[in-house]
Design a protein around this motif. Structure first.
Motif, PDB file in Angstrom:
ATOM      1  N   GLN A  72      -4.886   3.863 -11.147  1.00 47.97           N
ATOM      2  CA  GLN A  72      -6.200   4.418 -11.517  1.00 47.97           C
ATOM      3  C   GLN A  72      -6.817   3.599 -12.653  1.00 47.97           C
ATOM      4  OE1 GLN A  72      -7.848   6.421  -9.742  1.00 47.97           O
ATOM      5  NE2 GLN A  72      -6.342   7.514  -8.532  1.00 47.97           N
ATOM      6  N   SER A  73      -7.887   2.899 -12.302  1.00 51.89           N
ATOM      7  CA  SER A  73      -8.470   1.936 -13.242  1.00 51.89           C
ATOM      8  C   SER A  73      -8.894   2.568 -14.568  1.00 51.89           C
ATOM      9  CB  SER A  73      -9.661   1.234 -12.588  1.00 51.89           C
ATOM     10  OG  SER A  73     -10.602   2.168 -12.112  1.00 51.89           O
ATOM     11  N   LYS A 128       0.845  -1.204   0.000  1.00 54.98           N
ATOM     12  CA  LYS A 128       0.000   0.000   0.000  1.00 54.98           C
ATOM     13  C   LYS A 128       0.881   1.256   0.000  1.00 54.98           C
ATOM     14  CE  LYS A 128      -3.791   2.197   2.599  1.00 54.98           C
ATOM     15  NZ  LYS A 128      -4.825   2.328   1.568  1.00 54.98           N
TER      16      LYS A 128
HETATM   17  N1  LIG Z   1      -9.858   5.646  -8.284  1.00 57.87           N
HETATM   18  C1  LIG Z   1      -9.190   4.409  -8.017  1.00 57.87           C
HETATM   19  C2  LIG Z   1      -9.877   3.716  -6.866  1.00 57.87           C
HETATM   20  C3  LIG Z   1      -9.092   2.518  -6.433  1.00 57.87           C
HETATM   21  C4  LIG Z   1      -9.720   1.812  -5.260  1.00 57.87           C
HETATM   22  O1  LIG Z   1     -10.767   2.222  -4.713  1.00 57.87           O
HETATM   23  N2  LIG Z   1      -9.070   0.722  -4.879  1.00 57.87           N
HETATM   24  C5  LIG Z   1      -9.535  -0.081  -3.757  1.00 57.87           C
HETATM   25  C6  LIG Z   1      -9.953  -1.455  -4.257  1.00 57.87           C
HETATM   26  S1  LIG Z   1     -11.117  -1.358  -5.563  1.00 57.87           S
HETATM   27  C7  LIG Z   1      -8.388  -0.275  -2.780  1.00 57.87           C
HETATM   28  O2  LIG Z   1      -7.242  -0.291  -3.153  1.00 57.87           O
HETATM   29  N3  LIG Z   1      -8.731  -0.473  -1.512  1.00 57.87           N
HETATM   30  C8  LIG Z   1      -7.766  -0.742  -0.474  1.00 57.87           C
HETATM   31  C9  LIG Z   1      -7.348   0.482   0.272  1.00 57.87           C
HETATM   32  O3  LIG Z   1      -7.816   1.599  -0.047  1.00 57.87           O
HETATM   33  O4  LIG Z   1      -6.549   0.325   1.188  1.00 57.87           O
HETATM   34  C10 LIG Z   1      -9.221   3.524  -9.284  1.00 57.87           C
HETATM   35  O5  LIG Z   1     -10.147   3.690 -10.090  1.00 57.87           O
HETATM   36  O6  LIG Z   1      -8.297   2.725  -9.476  1.00 57.87           O
END
Ligand SMILES: N[C@@H](CCC(=O)N[C@@H](CS)C(=O)NCC(=O)O)C(=O)O
Length: 211
Positions: free
Chosen positions: A66-67, A46
Motif C-alpha cells: 500500500q503506497s 502477484k
Molecule cells: N492501493 C494500492 C493500489 C496498488 C495498485 O493499484 N497497484 C497496481 C499498479 S499501480 C498493480 O499492482 N497492478 C497490477 C495488478 O493489479 O495485477 C496502493 O496504493 O499501493
C-alpha cells in the motif's frame, strides 16, 4: 553497504514515485527491484503479494504494501509527519485529497484517456484549487503544504503535480502559489539531482504509454 530499503515495483513512476522522491530528498539509498510485465504475468509474485498488487516495500525483514502506508512508515522514521497531532491530522487529510486526485488521474489514464482528456483538463482547476488554498493558509504559500517542515505529503503532492504538468502543461498558470511550490521543491538539491538522473528521466510515467 547494501541499501536499507527495497522498492519492488513496475518500471514506471506510478505509485512508486512519491516514495522515490521522499527517499531521494532524504538522502536515503534504495534498491529498485524492477518487475517487468512478463514477470508479473507469470503470476507467482502477484500471488505472493498480500493484496495481489505492487508496490511492495522492504526495510530489512519488514515488508509493507500500500503506497500510502509506505509513505507514512517512512514519514514516521524520518521525521516527516508534522510537529504535533494537529499537523499530523492535517497531513492525513491532505494525503487523502492527493489520493482522491490520483484515483481520478489513474482512471483517466487507464480507462478513458482519449475520450476523457479534454473534460478532465477542463475540470482540473477545481481539483487543484484546494491545494492552492492550503498553501495560502500556511505562511502565505512560501512554505510547505502543512507546517514549517517538509512532510511525506509534500512528496506525494509534488508527484501528482508533476503528473498533471505533463498532462496539462499550463495547469498551474492560475495557481501562482502551487507553481512556486513546485519550483521550490524541484530545486531542493537532492531532489533536483534525482529529477535530473537518467534513471528518473528514462522511467515511463505510466504503464500504457499515456501521460
Ligand atoms: N492501493 C494500492 C493500489 C496498488 C495498485 O493499484 N497497484 C497496481 C499498479 S499501480 C498493480 O499492482 N497492478 C497490477 C495488478 O493489479 O495485477 C496502493 O496504493 O499501493
Amino acid at each position: 553497504m547494501p541499501a536499507r530499503y527495497t522498492l519492488v515495483y513496475f518500471p514506471v513512476r506510478g505509485r512508486g514515485e512519491a516514495t522515490r522522491l521522499l527517499l531521494a530528498d532524504q538522502g536515503q539509498q534504495w534498491t529498485e527491484d524492477v518487475v517487468t510485465g512478463e514477470i508479473w504475468q507469470k503470476g507467482d509474485l502477484k500471488k505472493s503479494c498480500l493484496f495481489g498488487q505492487l508496490p511492495k516495500f522492504q526495510d530489512g525483514d519488514f515488508v509493507l504494501y500500500q503506497s500510502n502506508a509506505i509513505l507514512c512508515y517512512l514519514a514516521r522514521n524520518h521525521g516527516l509527519y508534522g510537529e504535533n497531532d494537529r499537523e499530523a491530522t492535517l497531513l492525513d487529510m491532505v494525503n487523502d485529497a492527493v489520493e482522491d486526485l490520483r484515483l481520478k488521474y489513474v482512471r483517466l489514464i487507464y480507462q478513458n484517456y482519449d475520450a476523457g482528456k479534454a473534460e478532465y483538463i477542463e475540470a482540473l482547476p477545481a481539483q487543484l484549487r484546494p491545494f492552492e488554498t492550503l498553501l495560502a493558509q500556511n505562511d502565505g504559500g512560501k512554505s510547505f503544504i502543512v507546517g514549517k517542515k517538509i512532510s511525506f505529503v509534500d512528496y506525494n503532492l509534488l508527484d501528482i503535480l508533476h503528473l498533471h504538468l505533463v498532462l496539462a502543461p499550463d495547469c498551474l498558470a492560475s495557481f501562482p502559489l502551487l507553481a512556486g511550490y513546485v519550483q521550490r521543491l524541484n530545486n531542493r538539491p537532492q531532489l533536483k539531482a534525482y529529477l535530473e538522473s537518467d534513471a528518473r528521466k528514462q522511467r515511463p510515467i505510466n504503464g500504457n504509454g499515456k501521460q
